[in-house]
Design an enzyme around this catalytic site. Sequence first.
Site, PDB file in Angstrom:
ATOM      1  N   LYS A 172       0.817  -0.982  -0.062  1.00 53.19           N
ATOM      2  CA  LYS A 172       0.266  -0.192  -0.188  1.00 53.19           C
ATOM      3  C   LYS A 172       0.514   1.615  -0.144  1.00 53.19           C
ATOM      4  CE  LYS A 172      -3.037   2.005   2.823  1.00 53.19           C
ATOM      5  NZ  LYS A 172      -4.273   2.065   4.451  1.00 53.19           N
ATOM      6  N   TYR A 218      -0.720  -3.949  18.957  1.00 55.71           N
ATOM      7  CA  TYR A 218      -0.238  -4.262  18.075  1.00 55.71           C
ATOM      8  C   TYR A 218       0.069  -5.704  18.709  1.00 55.71           C
ATOM      9  CZ  TYR A 218       4.009  -6.526  15.789  1.00 55.71           C
ATOM     10  OH  TYR A 218       5.035  -6.912  14.709  1.00 55.71           O
ATOM     11  N   THR A 225       5.096 -12.215  14.339  1.00 54.04           N
ATOM     12  CA  THR A 225       6.154 -12.024  15.390  1.00 54.04           C
ATOM     13  C   THR A 225       6.365 -13.157  16.826  1.00 54.04           C
ATOM     14  OG1 THR A 225       6.541 -10.454  16.984  1.00 54.04           O
ATOM     15  CG2 THR A 225       4.399 -10.366  16.093  1.00 54.04           C
ATOM     16  N   ASP A 226       6.994 -12.997  17.653  1.00 51.75           N
ATOM     17  CA  ASP A 226       6.688 -13.053  18.919  1.00 51.75           C
ATOM     18  C   ASP A 226       5.949 -12.925  19.923  1.00 51.75           C
ATOM     19  OD1 ASP A 226       8.593 -11.540  19.152  1.00 51.75           O
ATOM     20  OD2 ASP A 226      10.172 -12.784  20.454  1.00 51.75           O
ATOM     21  N   GLU A 227       5.885 -11.944  19.572  1.00 54.33           N
ATOM     22  CA  GLU A 227       5.074 -10.901  20.313  1.00 54.33           C
ATOM     23  C   GLU A 227       3.922 -11.211  21.171  1.00 54.33           C
ATOM     24  OE1 GLU A 227       5.911  -6.699  20.468  1.00 54.33           O
ATOM     25  OE2 GLU A 227       7.022  -6.740  19.279  1.00 54.33           O
ATOM     26  N   LYS A 272      -2.289  -9.239  15.604  1.00 52.28           N
ATOM     27  CA  LYS A 272      -0.708 -10.266  14.975  1.00 52.28           C
ATOM     28  C   LYS A 272      -1.589 -11.235  15.630  1.00 52.28           C
ATOM     29  CE  LYS A 272       1.821  -9.816  12.267  1.00 52.28           C
ATOM     30  NZ  LYS A 272       1.776  -9.900  10.849  1.00 52.28           N
ATOM     31  N   ALA A 326       2.480  -7.713   4.671  1.00 51.14           N
ATOM     32  CA  ALA A 326       2.102  -6.652   4.813  1.00 51.14           C
ATOM     33  C   ALA A 326       1.426  -6.396   6.299  1.00 51.14           C
ATOM     34  CB  ALA A 326       0.981  -5.985   3.968  1.00 51.14           C
ATOM     35  N   ALA A 339      -1.678  -8.474  19.926  1.00 53.73           N
ATOM     36  CA  ALA A 339      -2.581  -8.856  19.764  1.00 53.73           C
ATOM     37  C   ALA A 339      -3.646  -9.015  17.926  1.00 53.73           C
ATOM     38  CB  ALA A 339      -4.291  -8.031  20.449  1.00 53.73           C
TER      39      ALA A 339
HETATM   40  P1  NAD Z   1       7.473  -1.937   8.412  1.00 58.12           P
HETATM   41  O1  NAD Z   1       6.602  -1.738   8.874  1.00 58.12           O
HETATM   42  O2  NAD Z   1       8.335  -1.766   7.848  1.00 58.12           O
HETATM   43  O3  NAD Z   1       6.547  -2.892   7.010  1.00 58.12           O
HETATM   44  C1  NAD Z   1       5.071  -3.442   6.608  1.00 58.12           C
HETATM   45  C2  NAD Z   1       5.043  -2.811   5.198  1.00 58.12           C
HETATM   46  O4  NAD Z   1       3.485  -2.904   4.477  1.00 58.12           O
HETATM   47  C3  NAD Z   1       5.043  -1.891   4.599  1.00 58.12           C
HETATM   48  O5  NAD Z   1       5.960  -1.502   3.269  1.00 58.12           O
HETATM   49  C4  NAD Z   1       4.045  -0.872   4.162  1.00 58.12           C
HETATM   50  O6  NAD Z   1       3.544  -0.180   3.332  1.00 58.12           O
HETATM   51  C5  NAD Z   1       3.095  -2.173   4.331  1.00 58.12           C
HETATM   52  N1  NAD Z   1       1.645  -1.822   3.993  1.00 58.12           N
HETATM   53  C6  NAD Z   1       0.915  -1.711   5.639  1.00 58.12           C
HETATM   54  N2  NAD Z   1      -0.773  -2.298   5.416  1.00 58.12           N
HETATM   55  C7  NAD Z   1      -1.013  -1.863   4.195  1.00 58.12           C
HETATM   56  C8  NAD Z   1      -1.938  -2.891   3.478  1.00 58.12           C
HETATM   57  N3  NAD Z   1      -3.177  -2.130   4.390  1.00 58.12           N
HETATM   58  N4  NAD Z   1      -1.697  -3.494   2.596  1.00 58.12           N
HETATM   59  C9  NAD Z   1      -0.782  -3.421   1.946  1.00 58.12           C
HETATM   60  N5  NAD Z   1       0.659  -3.294   2.482  1.00 58.12           N
HETATM   61  C10 NAD Z   1       0.733  -2.925   3.421  1.00 58.12           C
HETATM   62  O7  NAD Z   1       7.563  -3.911   9.025  1.00 58.12           O
HETATM   63  P2  NAD Z   1       8.421  -4.816   8.739  1.00 58.12           P
HETATM   64  O8  NAD Z   1       9.198  -4.736  10.209  1.00 58.12           O
HETATM   65  O9  NAD Z   1       9.077  -4.839   7.879  1.00 58.12           O
HETATM   66  O10 NAD Z   1       7.372  -6.616   9.281  1.00 58.12           O
HETATM   67  C11 NAD Z   1       6.601  -6.960   8.828  1.00 58.12           C
HETATM   68  C12 NAD Z   1       6.345  -8.431   9.195  1.00 58.12           C
HETATM   69  O11 NAD Z   1       6.656  -9.258  10.129  1.00 58.12           O
HETATM   70  C13 NAD Z   1       5.044  -7.618   9.755  1.00 58.12           C
HETATM   71  O12 NAD Z   1       4.061  -8.691   9.659  1.00 58.12           O
HETATM   72  C14 NAD Z   1       5.709  -7.572  11.293  1.00 58.12           C
HETATM   73  O13 NAD Z   1       4.656  -8.298  12.301  1.00 58.12           O
HETATM   74  C15 NAD Z   1       6.662  -9.192  10.924  1.00 58.12           C
HETATM   75  N6  NAD Z   1       7.644  -9.396  11.943  1.00 58.12           N
HETATM   76  C16 NAD Z   1       8.559  -7.895  12.336  1.00 58.12           C
HETATM   77  C17 NAD Z   1       9.071  -8.001  13.556  1.00 58.12           C
HETATM   78  C18 NAD Z   1      10.474  -6.736  13.508  1.00 58.12           C
HETATM   79  O14 NAD Z   1      11.259  -6.990  14.088  1.00 58.12           O
HETATM   80  N7  NAD Z   1      10.834  -5.777  12.885  1.00 58.12           N
HETATM   81  C19 NAD Z   1       9.583  -8.787  13.981  1.00 58.12           C
HETATM   82  C20 NAD Z   1       8.852 -10.544  13.680  1.00 58.12           C
HETATM   83  C21 NAD Z   1       8.113 -10.389  12.664  1.00 58.12           C
END
Ligand code: NAD
Length: 367
Positions: free
Chosen positions: A33, A170, A133-135, A174, A81, A172
């Site tokens: 998005k 957040y 996520t582990d959260e 996920k 996403a 919850a």
């Molecule tokens: P981020 O916030 O950097 O990126 C999220 C991406 O999703 C962005 O590019 C955003 O534009 C897109 N997006 C958001 N809403 C959208 C929608 N409605 N439709 C389409 N695209 C949309 O997140 P991240 O850190 O890269 O995390 C990616 C995934 O990994 C997430 O699901 C997060 O829960 C999970 N995660 C993250 C971590 C961490 O440490 N960052 C750890 C474990 C899991």
Amino acid sequence: MKILVTGGAGFIGSAVIRHIIENTSDLVINLDKLTYAGNLESLKSIDNNRRYAFEQADICNREELDRIFKKYQPDAVMHLAAESHVDRSITGPAEFIQTNIVGTYNLLEAAREYWNTLDLDAKQAFRFHHISTDEVYGDLPHPDEQGENTTGKELPLFTEQTAYAPSSPYSASKASSDHLVRAWLRTYGFPTIITNCSNNYGPYHFPEKLIPLVILNALEGKKLPIYGKGDQIRDWLYVEDHARALYKVVTEGKVGETYNIGGHNEKQNIEVVKTICSILNELVPKKSSYAEQITFVNDRPGHDRRYAIDASKMSDELNWRPVETFETGLRKTVQWYLNNQTWCKNVQDGSYKRERLGELSTQVEGE
Ligand code: NAD
């Protein structure tokens, strides 16, 4: 393979796409998005590649999802996403419910409808990989809480069997999306896999998260805010190690399984910030130490105290192990931010100015 990656312009999604394009012969469709957290500049190194395509779309828009499945006919979905920042989820949970829960529901339904049109072989080979996520597990006992009888005993880790107990809007949201994905497997036989990963760090991380925020604030002579006492423990994983793990899971993982991914790097937040300061003291020396900019601020409401992952299933079954130690990964990360100041300026041209988010108006100083 043709892989549809959602959230591919974000921090981890862009690392996944760079990894696939640079190391395999697969095709990638990036569906994003482009919220404040999505930046196509993070994909500059591969965006001219003929195996890469971009579609700007919202996972909450079912018509758009149907169009994209029909057009590209993917063999797998890697769903990243999401709204991902805990502090933002405290200030405004609505977007998290919408994207993380309703959006995942929409994507599951669009993917399932498309999957139902496939022939038997393609149907069996199809994968829906949900990245979580582990959260979702809540938090673990902290070394501070060890009593006389427990001191010296090994502290528990999150395993794939740990019960869900999320603490923030957040986590919850996920957790809800993980439940939906499991239900689609059980009810419809839809071939899903879930991964739950610990805190990532590395290049292209939006500077609202601890590590990039501290690096940039330090360089600009600003305060380095530490929540509470800074003794919260996270298990840090270098983002490129995560990207490799995710590709292994989508290509070699078993349908219906969950895999925990972690870095074996439990560190207190204050330790992380002090290590960044000492790397900066070495790479960009100034008269005083960067550590003098550290300042303690109100803790985050509901702040989880400790996360730590048991990643033995990933190593035993999929032969994956992280390559970077925390020291090598953090040094690479600091150096990347020093070398990529233009990216940092460009991604911050919106309204966000690295201000504090996620404080409750009822919270009083020192609480
Ligand atoms: P981020 O916030 O950097 O990126 C999220 C991406 O999703 C962005 O590019 C955003 O534009 C897109 N997006 C958001 N809403 C959208 C929608 N409605 N439709 C389409 N695209 C949309 O997140 P991240 O850190 O890269 O995390 C990616 C995934 O990994 C997430 O699901 C997060 O829960 C999970 N995660 C993250 C971590 C961490 O440490 N960052 C750890 C474990 C899991």
